[in-house]
Design a protein around this motif. Structure first.
Motif, short mmCIF file in Angstrom:
data_model
loop_
_atom_site.label_atom_id
_atom_site.label_comp_id
_atom_site.label_asym_id
_atom_site.label_seq_id
_atom_site.Cartn_x
_atom_site.Cartn_y
_atom_site.Cartn_z
N ILE A 265 -51.99 4.04 -36.15
CA ILE A 265 -51.26 4.61 -37.28
C ILE A 265 -49.80 4.20 -37.24
CG2 ILE A 265 -50.45 6.78 -38.29
CD1 ILE A 265 -53.11 8.04 -37.43
N ILE A 266 -49.19 4.23 -36.05
CA ILE A 266 -47.79 3.82 -35.92
C ILE A 266 -47.63 2.35 -36.28
CG2 ILE A 266 -45.95 3.39 -34.23
CD1 ILE A 266 -46.87 5.92 -32.79
N SER A 267 -48.60 1.51 -35.88
CA SER A 267 -48.52 0.08 -36.17
C SER A 267 -48.62 -0.19 -37.66
CB SER A 267 -49.62 -0.67 -35.42
OG SER A 267 -49.50 -0.49 -34.02
N ILE A 268 -49.44 0.59 -38.36
CA ILE A 268 -49.59 0.39 -39.80
C ILE A 268 -48.33 0.85 -40.54
CG2 ILE A 268 -50.83 1.16 -41.86
CD1 ILE A 268 -53.36 1.23 -40.19
N SER A 269 -47.85 2.02 -40.17
CA SER A 269 -46.68 2.57 -40.86
C SER A 269 -45.38 1.95 -40.39
CB SER A 269 -46.62 4.08 -40.65
OG SER A 269 -46.40 4.39 -39.29
N LYS A 270 -45.38 1.44 -39.12
CA LYS A 270 -44.19 0.86 -38.48
C LYS A 270 -43.07 1.89 -38.29
CE LYS A 270 -45.09 -3.61 -40.68
NZ LYS A 270 -44.53 -4.70 -41.52
N GLU A 272 -41.02 3.11 -40.23
CA GLU A 272 -39.76 2.71 -40.85
C GLU A 272 -39.09 3.89 -41.55
OE1 GLU A 272 -40.91 -0.48 -43.36
OE2 GLU A 272 -40.96 -1.98 -41.75
N ARG A 273 -39.92 4.83 -42.03
CA ARG A 273 -39.39 6.05 -42.65
C ARG A 273 -39.97 7.23 -41.88
NH1 ARG A 273 -41.05 2.67 -46.62
NH2 ARG A 273 -43.02 3.81 -46.80
N LEU A 274 -39.23 7.68 -40.89
CA LEU A 274 -39.74 8.70 -39.98
C LEU A 274 -40.15 9.96 -40.72
CD1 LEU A 274 -37.32 8.36 -36.92
CD2 LEU A 274 -39.64 7.51 -37.15
N GLY A 275 -39.37 10.38 -41.70
CA GLY A 275 -39.68 11.61 -42.41
C GLY A 275 -41.04 11.57 -43.09
N GLN A 276 -41.44 10.39 -43.55
CA GLN A 276 -42.72 10.25 -44.25
C GLN A 276 -43.85 9.84 -43.32
OE1 GLN A 276 -42.33 7.68 -47.67
NE2 GLN A 276 -40.38 8.58 -48.29
N ASP A 277 -43.53 9.10 -42.26
CA ASP A 277 -44.57 8.52 -41.42
C ASP A 277 -45.02 9.43 -40.28
OD1 ASP A 277 -44.41 6.28 -42.99
OD2 ASP A 277 -43.01 5.23 -41.67
N PRO A 279 -45.61 12.66 -40.10
CA PRO A 279 -46.73 13.57 -40.42
C PRO A 279 -48.09 12.91 -40.39
CG PRO A 279 -44.90 13.96 -41.92
CD PRO A 279 -44.56 12.72 -41.13
N LEU A 280 -48.14 11.58 -40.52
CA LEU A 280 -49.43 10.88 -40.47
C LEU A 280 -50.09 11.02 -39.11
CD1 LEU A 280 -48.52 7.57 -42.36
CD2 LEU A 280 -49.85 9.50 -43.23
N LEU A 281 -49.30 11.26 -38.06
CA LEU A 281 -49.87 11.43 -36.72
C LEU A 281 -50.72 12.69 -36.62
CD1 LEU A 281 -46.85 10.34 -34.49
CD2 LEU A 281 -48.82 8.99 -35.18
N ALA A 282 -50.57 13.60 -37.58
CA ALA A 282 -51.42 14.80 -37.59
C ALA A 282 -52.87 14.45 -37.88
CB ALA A 282 -50.90 15.79 -38.62
N LEU A 283 -53.11 13.22 -38.38
CA LEU A 283 -54.49 12.78 -38.66
C LEU A 283 -55.22 12.32 -37.40
CD1 LEU A 283 -53.80 10.72 -41.90
CD2 LEU A 283 -54.76 13.02 -41.76
N VAL A 284 -54.52 12.19 -36.29
CA VAL A 284 -55.13 11.66 -35.07
C VAL A 284 -56.38 12.42 -34.64
CG1 VAL A 284 -54.76 11.34 -32.59
CG2 VAL A 284 -53.05 10.53 -34.21
#
Length: 311
Positions: A265-270, A272-277, A279-284
């Motif tokens: 997920i980090i590699s896809i999002s990179k 670059e925008r911490l505020g938006q990216d 929360p995606l880690l909650a999908l782990v």
């Protein structure tokens, strides 16, 4: 500084090297291949790579560094046997080998002696395959301009694999001979034999598909981690949270897959925008939770019994 105006070089990657600087003018040589550590700029002049790898570049190198470690762990677990206490020591040794190999690789790369590297920026996929873009002005003579335009992302992986192999051959046989007493003589070295097969495969994979892996590795991580987690939980007959907590090994495997999910997920999002990216880690944990909540509805015995009853 004035520039010596000359006809532009043919091809995507042919360039002129700076021979010397006369007063305030740069004097260039003939069109040809750029030296190692340089690539052409917009004016077809070979310029030294002075930048640093970006976040995505480091994530790619991390992925290529993880591949042999994950394969080491898989084959150690596969051949160590359920009652072998040597697996833990072999896992730690594999981690030590890959870690030392990564550090040594960085130290021997330019600049030598430092834990950082200078690199050329990756612009497009063709940067990884410059040998396919050698121009033929008269359709007979080929001007060879093959060089590492993605310096050093292509060759540094080969150097790392070489150090991994050398360290494995120096350390692992001695360790296995000392502690793998619970295994037969023919079984205790099988994880090492497996490495002698997968290292050449990884080398060919990098040589042929390095550019494709560079752009696709985040999705490869997500797909493979999801598939392997489902296969492992199915083979281990994990159908509830209680089954998951019975053995510590299952929690270790689950945690490892969660780390891989997060890395993908980090590699896809990179990031670059911490505020938006972030929360995606909650999908782990989502795939594991989905599996545990739906496993009881897909049990083969239940499906067969309901089919026999006419439901």
């Amino acid at each position: 500084m004035t520039v010596d105006i000359q006809p532009a070089c043919l091809g995507l990657y042919c360039g002129r090297t700076v021979q010397y600087i006369n007063a305030s003018a740069e004097i260039y040589g003939d069109c040809g291949v750029c030296p190692r550590g340089q690539r052409t700029d917009g004016d077809k002049i070979c310029r030294e790579c002075t930048g640093s790898p970006g976040h995505y570049d480091w994530l790619y190198l991390g992925f290529m560094a993880m591949l042999p470690l994950i394969l080491h762990w898989f084959f150690i677990e596969w051949y160590s046997g359920k009652k072998s206490s040597s697996a833990v020591f072999q896992h730690l040794t594999a981690l030590f080998e890959c870690s030392v190999a990564a550090i040594v690789t960085l130290l021997v790369s330019d600049p030598v002696g430092f834990l950082y590297i200078r690199s050329c920026k990756v612009v497009m996929l063709s940067d990884w395959y410059t040998m396919l873009y050698n121009p033929s002005p008269d359709y007979i003579t080929t001007v060879h301009c093959t060089h590492e335009a993605v310096y050093p992302l292509y060759t540094i992986v080969f150097i790392y694999y070489a150090f991994c192999l050398v360290l494995m051959m120096l350390l692992r046989p001695l360790l296995v001979k000392k502690i793998a007493c619970g295994l037969g003589k023919s079984d205790r070295f099988k994880s090492i034999y497996a490495a002698l097969y997968f290292f050449p495969i990884l080398t060919v994979l990098q040589a042929v598909g390095g550019g494709l892996l560079y752009y696709a590795f985040p999705y490869i991580i997500l797909v493979l981690s999801l598939v392997t987690l489902a296969v492992y939980m199915s083979a281990s007959e994990v159908e509830s949270f209680k089954d998951l907590l019975v053995r510590k090994k299952r929690l270790v495997v689950l945690s490892s897959h969660w780390l891989l999910h997060a890395y993908g997920i980090i590699s896809i999002s990179k990031l670059e925008r911490l505020g938006q990216d972030l929360p995606l880690l909650a999908l782990v944990p989502a795939p594991a939770l989905f599996y545990l909540l739906t496993a009881k509805y897909t049990e083969p015995s239940r499906i067969l019994s309901e089919g026999a009853n006419g439901h």
